[in-house]
Design a protein around this motif. Structure first.
Motif, mmCIF file in Angstrom:
data_model
loop_
_atom_site.group_PDB
_atom_site.id
_atom_site.type_symbol
_atom_site.label_atom_id
_atom_site.label_comp_id
_atom_site.label_asym_id
_atom_site.label_seq_id
_atom_site.Cartn_x
_atom_site.Cartn_y
_atom_site.Cartn_z
ATOM 1 N N ASN A 65 0.785 -1.239 0.000
ATOM 2 C CA ASN A 65 0.000 0.000 0.000
ATOM 3 C C ASN A 65 0.820 1.296 0.000
ATOM 4 O OD1 ASN A 65 0.736 -0.179 2.650
ATOM 5 N ND2 ASN A 65 -1.299 -0.765 3.378
ATOM 6 N N HIS A 78 -1.197 9.034 5.274
ATOM 7 C CA HIS A 78 -1.704 7.688 5.556
ATOM 8 C C HIS A 78 -2.234 7.706 6.986
ATOM 9 C CE1 HIS A 78 -0.183 5.562 2.017
ATOM 10 N NE2 HIS A 78 0.853 6.377 2.078
ATOM 11 N N ILE A 119 -4.609 3.445 6.149
ATOM 12 C CA ILE A 119 -3.560 2.423 6.186
ATOM 13 C C ILE A 119 -3.782 1.572 7.432
ATOM 14 C CG2 ILE A 119 -1.838 3.777 7.527
ATOM 15 C CD1 ILE A 119 0.286 2.656 5.493
#
Ligand code: FES
Length: 154
Positions: A65, A78, A119
């Motif tokens: 990611n 994030h 995240i």
């Protein structure tokens, strides 16, 4: 087409890996470092360079990611969306960020300054809620602290 610089940087990693294909994430990171994200053409170039299929490289890119397959802002936020951060008020921080930036999760501000992404746990649970911008981890977030951090981002 990969630039000479990108090729050199990827090749410099070769001795550290048992086979070329194991370099996939590193190669994607190199491309992203130079271009900000990895578009389809760059992904195909990496695949060719590593003797992999574009599908194989895309599978790696979308699993990891921190590789961006869409254009992102200069600062990618994030925000952790896992349990400890949620318990410690992460939802409120998320709402504050969205309101401050005028975007939803997954979007980029019109001026290209920020992208907001979720995240999983950043490993900073004891100092939750947390977010990461670039390589910097920000802990113990409050709305005021978030505002200060955003103000310092170019
Ligand atoms: S749950 Fe957010 S850092 Fe671990």
């Amino acid at each position: 087409m990969l630039t000479d610089q990108e090729r050199r940087e990827i090749e410099a990693e070769l001795p550290h890996y048992p086979r070329k294909q194991a370099l996939c994430i590193e190669a994607l990171k190199v491309v992203q470092h130079h271009r900000g994200w990895v578009d389809d053409e760059a992904l195909c170039d990496v695949a060719e360079f590593l003797d992999m299929t574009p599908h194989e490289v895309d599978s790696v890119a979308t699993f990891y990611n921190l590789i961006y397959r869409r254009r992102v802002g200069r600062n990618v936020i994030h925000l952790c969306d896992s349990i400890s951060c949620w318990v410690m008020g992460g939802d409120g921080i998320c709402e504050h960020l969205k309101g401050n930036l005028g975007i939803e999760m997954g979007e980029t501000t019109e001026d290209g300054r920020f992208t907001l992404l979720p995240i999983p746990c950043l490993g900073d649970c004891d100092r939750a809620p947390s977010m990461m911008i670039g390589r910097t981890l920000h802990s113990g977030l409050t709305p005021g602290k978030v505002d200060d951090i955003l103000r310092d981002c170019k």
